[in-house]
Design an enzyme around this catalytic site. Structure first.
Site: not given
Ligand code: SAH
Length: 232
Positions: A11, A198
């Site tokens: 980001e 998503d």
């Molecule tokens: N892929 C990362 C984890 C991502 S957590 C890893 O493996 O370390 C998800 C991130 O995207 C968070 O920063 C949150 O703000 C955002 N996000 C996107 N979709 C989301 C959802 N369905 N629920 C909660 N956060 C979401």
């Protein structure tokens, strides 16, 4: 000084690349990249994921960089059928969906003692974001509405429905409302900009992996255009 927070590398990395005269300082394990973004004095930082990281990061922007605005860029899960993957949500307000002191008669999301349930975003940043988004992301839809944040990745119809029905929010993520609360406490104008990765439902994990990068890029494009506009 403009402050820009993203939770993850994906980001913020494109923003670091566009910056000039950059100085990097590490505080609380977070790298603060201070320099010029499209001519605007800016600090860009990756906060890490979740509300605690986001709150700490925002307070450092206030105390150490005296930022005059905070923009949160990133990805989120959509809570409404008409908000599609890739589309952008701009915060009208932000609320913490995992706060519950209902036993003391507080409504869901309200933190006892604070006297406010949701934190209003800055009208001027909101208007600027709308105008810039139509220009630089003409192929996607842009929505303005409530952002619901919590320390949970929302990945089921059941969790999604609860957040949507309780808060009438447009999207859900894990940092925005913590940034909003910190901005509110410090009287700093803020805006959350989230591109949808998503739909926060049972296919969220799969969609997230596929669309994360494209969604993050839409948000970065908008933030970059805003930095340019703010330099004039
Ligand atoms: N892929 C990362 C984890 C991502 S957590 C890893 O493996 O370390 C998800 C991130 O995207 C968070 O920063 C949150 O703000 C955002 N996000 C996107 N979709 C989301 C959802 N369905 N629920 C909660 N956060 C979401």
């Amino acid at each position: 000084m403009l402050g820009i927070i993203g939770a993850m590398d994906i980001e913020v990395e494109a923003l670091y690349e566009r910056m000039t005269e950059t100085e990097v300082r590490t505080i609380a394990g977070m790298e603060f990249h201070k320099g010029k973004l499209e001519g605007t004095e800016t600090v860009v930082v990756r906060s890490g994921i979740g509300k605690v990281n986001a709150g700490i990061c925002s307070q450092i922007l206030a105390d150490c960089y005296h930022v005059t605005e905070i923009i949160n860029t990133g990805v989120a899960g959509s809570l409404k059928a008409e908000i599609n993957i890739g589309d952008i949500v701009l915060s009208s307000t932000a609320v913490q969906h995992d706060v519950d002191a209902g036993v003391f008669s507080y409504p869901p999301g309200e933190i006892p003692g604070l006297g406010i349930r949701e934190f209003p975003a800055d009208e001027k940043l909101l208007a600027l974001a709308k105008e810039c988004c139509e220009r630089v992301n003409p192929e996607i839809q842009v929505f303005t509405g409530r952002v619901a944040s919590g320390d949970q990745f929302i990945d089921s119809k059941e969790k999604k429905t609860r957040i949507h029905d309780t808060f009438d929010a447009c999207c859900t993520e894990m940092e925005g409302a913590a940034i909003a609360q910190t901005a509110w406490l410090n009287k700093i104008p803020y805006l959350i900009i989230r591109s949808i990765s998503d739909k926060a439902d049972d296919s969220a994990h799969m969609d997230y992996d596929v669309f994360e990068a494209k969604a993050a890029a839409n948000s970065v494009r908008l933030v970059t255009a805003m930095a340019k506009a703010l330099s004039h």
